[in-house]
Design a protein around this motif. Structure first.
Motif, PDB file in Angstrom:
ATOM      1  N   HIS A   1       0.836  -1.209   0.000  1.00 26.34           N
ATOM      2  CA  HIS A   1       0.000   0.000   0.000  1.00 26.34           C
ATOM      3  C   HIS A   1       0.868   1.254   0.000  1.00 26.34           C
ATOM      4  CE1 HIS A   1      -3.171   2.835   1.033  1.00 26.34           C
ATOM      5  NE2 HIS A   1      -2.406   3.269   2.020  1.00 26.34           N
TER       6      HIS A   1
ATOM      7  N   SER B   1      -8.870  -5.691   9.841  1.00 29.43           N
ATOM      8  CA  SER B   1      -9.772  -4.577   9.550  1.00 29.43           C
ATOM      9  C   SER B   1      -8.949  -3.398   9.047  1.00 29.43           C
ATOM     10  CB  SER B   1     -10.542  -4.172  10.805  1.00 29.43           C
ATOM     11  OG  SER B   1      -9.638  -3.649  11.781  1.00 29.43           O
ATOM     12  N   GLN B   2      -9.615  -2.377   8.530  1.00 29.95           N
ATOM     13  CA  GLN B   2      -8.903  -1.214   7.998  1.00 29.95           C
ATOM     14  C   GLN B   2      -8.057  -0.552   9.080  1.00 29.95           C
ATOM     15  OE1 GLN B   2      -9.146  -0.683   4.749  1.00 29.95           O
ATOM     16  NE2 GLN B   2      -7.690   1.019   4.753  1.00 29.95           N
ATOM     17  N   GLN B   3      -8.630  -0.415  10.283  1.00 34.97           N
ATOM     18  CA  GLN B   3      -7.907   0.221  11.388  1.00 34.97           C
ATOM     19  C   GLN B   3      -6.707  -0.615  11.808  1.00 34.97           C
ATOM     20  OE1 GLN B   3      -8.378   3.154  12.507  1.00 34.97           O
ATOM     21  NE2 GLN B   3      -7.058   3.186  14.304  1.00 34.97           N
TER      22      GLN B   3
ATOM     23  N   ARG C   1      -5.069  -2.740   9.931  1.00 31.58           N
ATOM     24  CA  ARG C   1      -4.060  -2.699   8.866  1.00 31.58           C
ATOM     25  C   ARG C   1      -3.151  -1.486   9.052  1.00 31.58           C
ATOM     26  NH1 ARG C   1      -5.069  -5.912   4.223  1.00 31.58           N
ATOM     27  NH2 ARG C   1      -3.791  -4.521   2.956  1.00 31.58           N
TER      28      ARG C   1
END
Length: 667
Positions: A259, A276-278, A280
């Motif tokens: 990313h 989860s996004q958080q 990650r």
């Protein structure tokens, strides 16, 4: 603006139109060109683009029956020529030299052979912008002045080399655009290179502020020793390096680096897909911290520029790096951040207590030394030194603006350089002899760029303040400020302008605050950035406001002189205006004060005292206002008396009020 004719469809787009100017509009324009080109090619549409940078006329074009907003000027024509030349040359985009110089630190370019275009007598340099990442290139620099900052950097790098620094140390350099922050960074990296200290450099990009950890992309490239031109081979070498060096718990999260640095292309696995996004984001920061711990066993220097526009996740990662036990020097640069300063910024900057340096403008002597360095001369003539000394005040000692002024003088033929010596051309010498203001247009252009780079709110505040006067009261500014809901925020905006060194706090009284423009030219330029109709409307509001104060006996002592100036700006040149009565009243008052002061001076023989100045000033107000009033016996009589007062004092009857109205300066 879209145009469609027998030649095809043309889009004309601009970046930096007031009030939407940014200090990186050139970069925004080139990146937009790259994105547009890519998008159209994906749609199967052939296209070519020309990108130029410069000053153009922006405004209404046409007649009273049909008008349109348009941009007109040499740069618009040149961009069209480059668009056509790109098609002939088989490249998608061509940019001129000014665009290249303004954005090459953020965008890769390929230089082509100079080309000839219609309307230009000489071949022009052209460049092709290339997609992909580019890192800031810091070459060897010579830092003029900045002795304190250079001393701090020298001491910090020396401590790193000798192992005298334990843990992380943070240095912060704060200043407006062009004040020399990147030059100091280059100096630090130059010293680190001499000692063999490792360096990793990152820079925040306001266009990628919404992309998590975007400021760490180039840092990871340095950390993994990846070459600037990332090839499939170098990406594979980096993946193998990571698999060797990062083991255990952190190894399963290596795909998260894709990313931040897409060229790595490490495929996702069951561990990263389950996050989860958080999680990650937090795991990515933890992985970066571990990589710094692994690859910086020896002392290292980390640089992060433009902290004022850094994304929050990158900021969190820097705060985590501070906790690493290795010997690391973190050098940060930032523009002044308007209050309230975000909590994480305050937390990071607090670590630099005692080493947070706010860069001031160069002294006159340092500015002259810098000019010698730019011109590559040993000495300069006294006339040029005097010119630069006077300009230095208007440029506020800003090194970038000073360099731009010197380059513009050389390109216009004002300065002639030969065999490490220089001289002023006869034309420039004549200009300087005729006027005490050194090259006002050049200075005007440079100050204009500073004002255009302000936030829209600060731009409006400084423009309205310029109408109030070179010295202005907060109460007067609030009374006429056009955006009523923002009047309570004026002090905050003024505080920002003080921080940017555009205005000064002159006096803080019990009921009011008095401010002062840093230099008269800043006031003049801000005034000139407004439309005539806007200025006239504000002058009218100010005149009404001051008249009301006068009736309530709450006006400052100089209110009549202020009223004269504002009513003068409101009344049309032929005197056919609804506000003539107000001007007539101001003129009568000025006439009475001038005659009274003159008679008092004669009776008490007070030549050379402030009374003389008062008589002269008010007499000139009468003369200036009389020229705008309809001719009458009363007006002619007052003007004649005022002219006799001025003649008796032996001073030319300059039209001060008219000069102020035209330039934006005040009495």
């Amino acid at each position: 603006q879209f145009l469609s004719d027998d030649k095809g469809t043309v889009l004309i787009a601009a970046f930096g139109l007031p009030p939407f100017a940014h200090d990186n509009d050139t970069v925004r324009g080139v990146k937009a060109a790259l994105d547009i080109n890519k998008g159209l090619e994906e749609m199967g549409m052939a296209n070519t683009i020309g990108v130029t940078t410069g000053r153009v006329y922006c405004g209404s074009v046409g007649s009273s029956e049909r008008q349109e907003y348009a941009m007109v000027g040499d740069m618009v024509n040149l961009s069209a020529r480059l668009m056509v030349a790109a098609d002939k040359g088989g490249v998608p985009i061509l940019a001129d030299e000014t665009t290249y110089k303004s954005s090459s630190s953020k965008i890769c370019f390929k230089a082509l052979e100079p080309i000839r275009v219609k309307g230009k007598s000489k071949p022009i340099s052209v460049f092709v912008p290339l997609p992909g990442m580019v890192r800031q290139v810091y070459g060897n620099v010579k830092v003029v002045g900045r002795y304190s900052e250079k001393g701090v950097l020298s001491e910090a790098v020396t401590k790193l080399d000798k192992g005298a620094q334990k843990g992380t140390r943070v240095l912060v350099f704060e200043g407006v655009s062009g004040m020399g922050k990147s030059t100091l960074v280059a100096y630090a990296l130059q010293m680190a290179g001499q000692y063999g200290v490792r360096t990793c450099c990152g820079r925040a990009d306001p266009l990628r502020k919404s992309v998590a950890l975007s400021s760490w992309t180039s840092v990871l490239v340095d950390l993994l020793s990846i070459p600037d031109d990332i090839t499939p081979e170098s990406a594979e070498a980096a993946r193998q390096k990571l698999s060797r060096d990062i083991s255990g718990y952190q190894a399963k999260y290596l795909p998260l680096l894709t990313h931040i640095l897409p060229e790595l292309a490490i495929p996702e696995n069951e561990h990263t897909l389950a996050l989860s996004q958080q999680r990650r984001l937090l795991q990515s920061i933890d992985l970066i911290k571990y990589m710094v711990y692994t690859y910086c066993r020896k002392p290292a220097v980390f640089v992060f520029e433009d902290m004022h526009c850094i994304d929050n996740s990158s900021l969190l990662a820097i705060l985590e790096i501070v906790k690493v036990p290795q010997s690391i020097l973190i050098v940060l640069t930032t523009h002044p951040i308007p209050p309230p300063v975000p909590m994480k910024h305050r937390q990071l900057f607090s670590l630099a207590e005692g080493t947070h340096h706010v860069l001031e403008g160069l002294s006159t002597s340092s500015s002259c030394m810098l000019a010698c360095d730019v011109l590559d001369v040993d000495t300069m003539p006294a006339a040029l030194e005097q010119l630069l000394s006077s300009a230095n005040a208007d440029l506020q000692g800003n090194p970038f603006f000073l360099k731009e002024l010197v380059h513009s003088l050389v390109s216009s033929g004002g300065i002639i350089v030969k065999d490490r010596s220089c001289k002023i051309s006869k034309e420039l010498e004549d200009q300087l002899r005729e006027s005490s203001a050194a090259l006002p247009q050049s200075v005007h252009n440079i100050i204009s760029s500073r004002i255009d780079s302000l936030t829209p709110a600060c731009q409006l505040v400084i423009k309205v303040a310029s109408v109030v006067g070179e010295t202005f009261r907060l109460s007067d500014l609030k009374a006429v400020y056009p955006v009523a809901r923002d009047r309570d925020l004026l002090e905050q905006a003024l505080g920002m302008l003080i921080k940017l060194d555009l205005i000064l706090l002159k006096k803080k009284a019990l009921r009011d605050v008095i401010y002062l423009f840093k230099t008269p030219n800043i006031c003049k330029v801000a005034y000139s950035r407004m439309l005539f109709a806007q200025r006239k409307q504000l002058h009218f509001k100010l005149a009404e406001h001051l008249s009301a104060l006068q009736e309530q006996k709450r006006a400052p002592v100089e209110v009549t002189e202020m009223l004269a100036r504002h009513w003068y700006a409101v009344v049309d040149g032929d005197g056919q205006n609804a506000h003539v009565d107000h001007v007539s009243a101001a003129m009568k008052h000025a006439h009475a004060v001038a005659v009274s002061a003159f008679n008092h001076m004669q009776e008490h023989d007070q030549k050379g005292t402030p009374v003389v100045g008062s008589a002269l000033r008010w007499a000139r107000v009468v003369i200036a206002l009389g020229r705008r009033m309809p001719s009458s016996c009363e007006v002619r009589a007052m003007v004649k008396t005022a002219e006799e007062v001025v003649a008796a004092l032996g001073v030319p009857a300059a039209d001060d009020v008219a000069q102020e109205d035209a330039s934006g300066a005040t009495t």
